[in-house]
Design a protein around this motif. Structure first.
Motif, PDB file in Angstrom:
ATOM      1  N   MET A   1      25.310  20.822  13.801  1.00  0.00           N
ATOM      2  CA  MET A   1      25.598  21.994  12.918  1.00  0.00           C
ATOM      3  C   MET A   1      26.445  21.238  11.608  1.00  0.00           C
ATOM      4  SD  MET A   1      24.680  24.387  10.655  1.00  0.00           S
ATOM      5  CE  MET A   1      23.939  25.639  11.884  1.00  0.00           C
TER       6      MET A   1
ATOM      7  N   ASN B   1      15.506  35.652  10.257  1.00  0.00           N
ATOM      8  CA  ASN B   1      16.091  34.723  10.757  1.00  0.00           C
ATOM      9  C   ASN B   1      17.468  34.458   9.694  1.00  0.00           C
ATOM     10  OD1 ASN B   1      17.032  33.049  13.132  1.00  0.00           O
ATOM     11  ND2 ASN B   1      15.453  30.848  11.865  1.00  0.00           N
TER      12      ASN B   1
ATOM     13  N   TYR C   1      20.836  35.302  10.703  1.00  0.00           N
ATOM     14  CA  TYR C   1      22.241  33.821  11.161  1.00  0.00           C
ATOM     15  C   TYR C   1      22.361  32.514  10.925  1.00  0.00           C
ATOM     16  CZ  TYR C   1      22.326  39.537  12.196  1.00  0.00           C
ATOM     17  OH  TYR C   1      22.195  40.322  11.509  1.00  0.00           O
ATOM     18  N   ASP C   2      21.473  32.014  11.409  1.00  0.00           N
ATOM     19  CA  ASP C   2      22.203  30.388  11.907  1.00  0.00           C
ATOM     20  C   ASP C   2      21.640  30.264  10.170  1.00  0.00           C
ATOM     21  OD1 ASP C   2      19.363  31.115  11.481  1.00  0.00           O
ATOM     22  OD2 ASP C   2      19.178  29.121  12.412  1.00  0.00           O
ATOM     23  N   GLN C   3      21.559  30.787   9.408  1.00  0.00           N
ATOM     24  CA  GLN C   3      20.982  29.987   7.910  1.00  0.00           C
ATOM     25  C   GLN C   3      22.658  30.654   7.522  1.00  0.00           C
ATOM     26  OE1 GLN C   3      17.986  32.338   5.965  1.00  0.00           O
ATOM     27  NE2 GLN C   3      16.327  31.330   7.886  1.00  0.00           N
TER      28      GLN C   3
ATOM     29  N   TRP D   1      25.297  31.295   8.917  1.00  0.00           N
ATOM     30  CA  TRP D   1      26.445  30.246   9.328  1.00  0.00           C
ATOM     31  C   TRP D   1      26.582  28.546   8.490  1.00  0.00           C
ATOM     32  CZ3 TRP D   1      26.222  27.327  14.669  1.00  0.00           C
ATOM     33  CH2 TRP D   1      27.530  27.054  15.276  1.00  0.00           C
ATOM     34  N   LEU D   2      24.779  27.862   8.349  1.00  0.00           N
ATOM     35  CA  LEU D   2      25.163  26.701   7.061  1.00  0.00           C
ATOM     36  C   LEU D   2      25.651  26.990   6.296  1.00  0.00           C
ATOM     37  CD1 LEU D   2      21.754  24.559   7.198  1.00  0.00           C
ATOM     38  CD2 LEU D   2      22.695  25.101   5.381  1.00  0.00           C
TER      39      LEU D   2
ATOM     40  N   ARG E   1      13.833  26.772   4.449  1.00  0.00           N
ATOM     41  CA  ARG E   1      13.492  27.413   5.658  1.00  0.00           C
ATOM     42  C   ARG E   1      11.988  27.998   5.359  1.00  0.00           C
ATOM     43  NH1 ARG E   1      18.479  26.932   8.785  1.00  0.00           N
ATOM     44  NH2 ARG E   1      17.040  27.938  10.119  1.00  0.00           N
TER      45      ARG E   1
END
Length: 381
Positions: free
Chosen positions: A44, A75, A77-79, A81-82, A135
C-alpha cells in the motif's frame, strides 16, 4: 492482521506446551508460527508513493488524482485506505468519479506556454488532474453508453498520467499473452538469450482464430477429449468468465459447428495444476478443513516521464487462497480469501510433499499438511 493472528497462535501453542510440560507438536507449532516467517509487505505505501509521483509529474503540486469507480461501488473500503494514505502522507486529494461523470466535470485545457499539451482540468475551478486511476473500466458493462467511451477518449487525449492507458490495458489482455507465446515473439523483445529462458515458464497458449489450421484443430480435439487439461479464456478480467470441463467442451463444439464463428474471441490455455495442501479455513468462529490452492501476485510500480524512468520497484505482494475444487479465484466475488505467505525451508514439513525435498513424510508435519497440523496442535485435536 496475519502478524497479529500468528503471534496469538504461537502464544497459544506456548501455553499448551507449558500445561503439558512436554516438547510435543505444540512446541514445534510455537517454533514454526513465528512472525519472522512473514515477509515484509509494503504494497500500500509503495503503490501510493508511485501514484503520488505520477500526479505531480503530470499535473504539478496542486493536481489531484481522479479514481474511476463503478456506480454503487461495493469495493470502496480498500480504495478509501489508498485515498487516506495519499492525503495523509503525500498531501494529494482524490476525487472519485464514474466514467459517465467524466464529460460532465472535466475538460481539456492547453497548458501554459504549451498549446499542444492538453491538460485535464475540472470545469469551473480549473484544478488539474495529474493521474486518472482506473478501479473500473475493465468490463463491457462499464461502457453501457457512448458517454463512457467519450470519457475514455477525453482522458486519453490529455497529458494526465493514466493507470492504465488504453495501450497498456490492451497489452495485458489474454490475446496479447497468447501472441507473446507464439514462436519468436518474446525473443523479439527480450533477445535470444533471455527470451528462451522466459519461454520455459509459459503454459501452453493457443489462438483459435483459424480452427481449420492442422495444429489448432489438433489441440481443439485434444481439449474436447481431455477438458480437464485446458481452460478456455475470453478477453475479460475480474473472474467468473473462464470456461472449464463440460462448459469448455460445449463452447468448442458449438464453435466448430458454426464454422469457427465466435471462437476467435477466446484463447485456449493449458491448465496449470499446482499441488494442493490441506488448510484450515475459519469463518464466524467455526473452522473447516479443506484442500486448497494459493496464488501469489507481486506488486510492481513503474513511472516513466518521456525517456526517463522515474520509478521501477517491487513494492509488495498479494496471496489469494481458495479451495482446490473452485475454478475461480476472486476475493470480492467470494471464491477466495486474502492470505499471507509463511516462509518455510525444505524438510520442515510445511511445504506440499511435491515441493518438500527434505521431508519423507514419515514424521513431522508434512503428511497432514503443515498449516493444518499447526492448527490441530493448537486446537488440541
Amino acid at each position: 492482521m496475519h502478524h497479529y493472528n500468528i503471534g496469538r497462535l504461537a502464544a497459544a501453542a506456548a501455553r499448551q506446551q507449558y500445561r503439558s510440560n512436554s516438547r510435543d507438536s505444540s512446541s514445534a507449532a510455537q517454533q514454526l508460527l513465528s512472525t519472522d516467517r512473514l515477509p515484509s509487505n509494503t504494497a500500500m505505501p509503495g503503490i501510493c508513493r508511485a501514484l503520488a509521483a505520477a500526479v505531480r509529474a503530470a499535473g504539478g503540486d496542486n493536481a489531484v488524482m481522479v479514481m474511476i469507480v463503478q456506480p454503487g461501488e461495493r469495493n470502496a473500503y480498500d480504495q478509501q485506505w489508498l485515498q487516506h494514505i495519499l492525503w495523509a502522507e503525500h498531501g494529494i486529494n482524490t476525487v472519485r468519479l464514474t466514467l459517465a461523470q467524466i464529460p460532465e466535470q472535466l475538460v481539456l485545457q492547453p497548458a501554459a506556454g504549451q498549446p499542444d499539451n492538453k491538460q485535464l482540468v475540472f470545469k469551473g475551478s480549473g484544478v488539474p488532474v495529474g493521474l486518472v486511476y482506473y478501479r473500473a473500466g475493465y468490463t463491457p458493462n462499464d461502457y453501457s453508453t457512448e458517454r463512457e467511451w467519450e470519457a475514455r477518449a477525453l482522458i486519453e487525449s490529455s497529458s494526465a498520467c493514466k493507470c492504465p492507458s488504453v495501450a497498456y490495458q490492451l497489452a495485458g489482455s489474454k490475446k496479447v499473452q497468447q501472441d507473446l507465446a507464439s514462436p519468436g515473439v518474446i525473443e523479439k523483445f527480450m533477445g535470444q538469450e533471455q527470451g528462451p529462458a522466459v519461454r520455459q515458464l509459459f503454459a501452453g497458449l493457443w489462438s483459435l482464430d483459424n480452427p481449420t489450421d492442422p495444429k489448432t484443430a489438433a489441440v481443439i480435439q485434444d481439449a474436447i477429449q481431455y477438458p480437464d487439461r485446458y481452460v478456455l479464456k475470453p478477453q475479460r478480467e475480474g473472474g467468473g468468465n473462464n470456461l472449464y470441463g463440460e462448459d469448455l467442451v460445449k463452447a468448442l463444439q458449438d464453435g466448430l459447428t458454426a464454422g469457427g464463428e465466435g471462437l476467435a474471441a477466446y484463447i485456449l490455455m493449458q491448465r496449470i495444476v499446482p499441488p494442493p495442501q490441506r488448510t484450515v479455513f475459519v469463518r464466524s468462529g467455526a473452522w473447516l478443513e479443506e484442500e486448497s490452492l494459493s496464488e501469489l501476485g507481486i506488486y510492481g510500480t513503474y513511472l516513466r516521464v518521456n525517456d526517463e524512468v522515474m520509478i521501477n520497484e517491487e513494492v509488495g505482494h498479494l496471496v489469494r487462497t481458495k479451495t482446490s475444487s473452485s475454478n475461480e479465484g476472486g476475493v470480492a466475488a467470494g471464491y477466495a480469501v486474502l492470505d499471507s505467505p509463511l516462509l518455510a525451508k525444505p524438510g520442515e514439513g510445511l511445504l506440499p510433499q511435491q515441493l518438500d525435498g527434505g521431508n519423507d513424510g514419515a514424521t513431522g508435519w508434512g503428511a497432514a499438511g503443515g498449516v493444518l497440523a499447526v492448527a490441530k496442535a493448537i486446537l488440541g485435536q
